[in-house]
Design a protein around this motif. Structure first.
Motif, short mmCIF file in Angstrom:
data_model
loop_
_atom_site.label_atom_id
_atom_site.label_comp_id
_atom_site.label_asym_id
_atom_site.label_seq_id
_atom_site.Cartn_x
_atom_site.Cartn_y
_atom_site.Cartn_z
N GLN A 175 18.05 -23.29 -129.54
CA GLN A 175 16.76 -24.35 -129.89
C GLN A 175 15.37 -23.96 -129.38
N ASP A 176 14.37 -24.23 -129.81
CA ASP A 176 12.97 -23.81 -129.32
C ASP A 176 12.27 -24.84 -129.02
N MET A 177 12.73 -26.08 -128.91
CA MET A 177 12.01 -27.57 -128.91
C MET A 177 11.85 -27.93 -127.53
N ASN A 178 12.50 -27.31 -126.68
CA ASN A 178 12.77 -27.96 -125.40
C ASN A 178 13.44 -29.18 -125.18
N HIS A 179 14.51 -29.32 -125.95
CA HIS A 179 15.14 -30.70 -126.01
C HIS A 179 16.30 -30.49 -124.98
N ASN A 180 16.46 -31.74 -124.36
CA ASN A 180 17.66 -31.60 -123.35
C ASN A 180 18.94 -31.85 -123.70
N SER A 181 19.20 -32.51 -124.94
CA SER A 181 20.47 -32.87 -125.33
C SER A 181 20.78 -31.95 -126.57
N MET A 182 22.17 -31.47 -126.73
CA MET A 182 22.31 -30.61 -127.53
C MET A 182 23.68 -30.99 -128.11
N TYR A 183 24.32 -30.56 -129.37
CA TYR A 183 25.59 -31.15 -129.73
C TYR A 183 26.09 -30.21 -130.69
N TRP A 184 27.46 -30.06 -130.99
CA TRP A 184 28.19 -29.56 -131.90
C TRP A 184 29.04 -30.47 -133.06
N TYR A 185 28.99 -30.37 -134.09
CA TYR A 185 29.59 -31.03 -135.09
C TYR A 185 30.39 -30.12 -136.19
N ARG A 186 31.59 -30.76 -136.66
CA ARG A 186 31.99 -30.09 -137.83
C ARG A 186 32.06 -30.88 -138.98
#
Lengths: 112, 114
Positions: free
Chosen positions: A25-36
């Protein structure tokens, strides 16, 4: 604006093979997630990373591992793929303010 | 265990009709309720609701939250074929690790016929 980028878009594996799904991601976000996402079901959380250097299990973590490589990148690894892991995988990110999660376009994974 | 239930599961209407989609939830440490629209690919954000009784509106779409009765509705007026999609409701809560997590409903498949 790229937003959240996932690679690959499609993949076919044989049972027992390993695979890493990439997310950036290129939005400088702190949190990231993986879903199915499986047919007829909503998105289910596999793993998440609240900040760089931390990862935690979600609702359905079995059979997966993750790495938060840096602030931009969060990868999902299947060490020994099983047919039950056939699904569409979405990565998402958000900052730590009261903002919604932004999603990538997904990876469609089939395991034979 | 957090739970989000959407109804109906699917809906078929004609252009110009008005639809109401429902979302009920049971979560601990509630923070917000979100609506997303999903066509072929990524869910796209529609609304985030945190306070009861305050309607959020965007064009023909509107949504409201009732935190006492634990539900939300999404209204679409004067539907168009481009509104055909799966509409996902998600509830954000604080997890045991202090991180915010989303729990999704299974979605409502809306089909708008010309």
């Amino acid at each position: 604006n790229a937003g959240v980028t996932q690679t690959p878009k499609f993949q076919v594996l044989k049972t027992g093979q390993s695979m890493t799904l990439q997310c950036a991601q290129d939005m400088n976000h702190n949190s990231m997630y993986w879903y199915r996402q499986d047919p007829g079901m909503g998105l289910r959380l596999i793993y998440y990373s609240a900040s760089e250097g931390t990862t935690d299990k979600g609702e359905v973590p079995n059979g997966y591992n993750v790495s938060r490589l840096n602030k931009r990148e969060f990868s999902l690894r299947l060490e020994s793929a099983a047919p039950s892991q056939t699904s569409v995988y979405f990565c998402a990110s958000r900052d730590n303010r009261n903002q919604p999660q932004h999603f990538g376009d997904g990876t469609r994974l089939s395991i034979l | 265990e957090d739970k989000v239930v959407q109804s109906p599961l699917s809906l078929v209407v004609h252009e110009g009709d008005t639809v109401t989609l429902n979302c009920s939830y049971e979560v601990t440490n509630f923070r917000s309720l979100l609506w997303y629209k999903q066509e072929k690919k990524a869910p796209t954000f529609l609304f985030m609701l945190t306070s009861s009784g305050i309607e959020k509106k965007s064009g023909r779409l509107s949504s409201i939250l009732d935190k006492k009765e634990l539900f939300s509705i999404l209204n679409i007026t004067a539907t168009q074929t481009g509104d055909s999609a799966v509409y996902l409701c998600a509830v954000e809560a604080i997890s045991s690790g202090s991180a915010r997590q989303l729990t999704f409903g299974s979605g409502t498949q809306l089909t708008v016929l010309p």
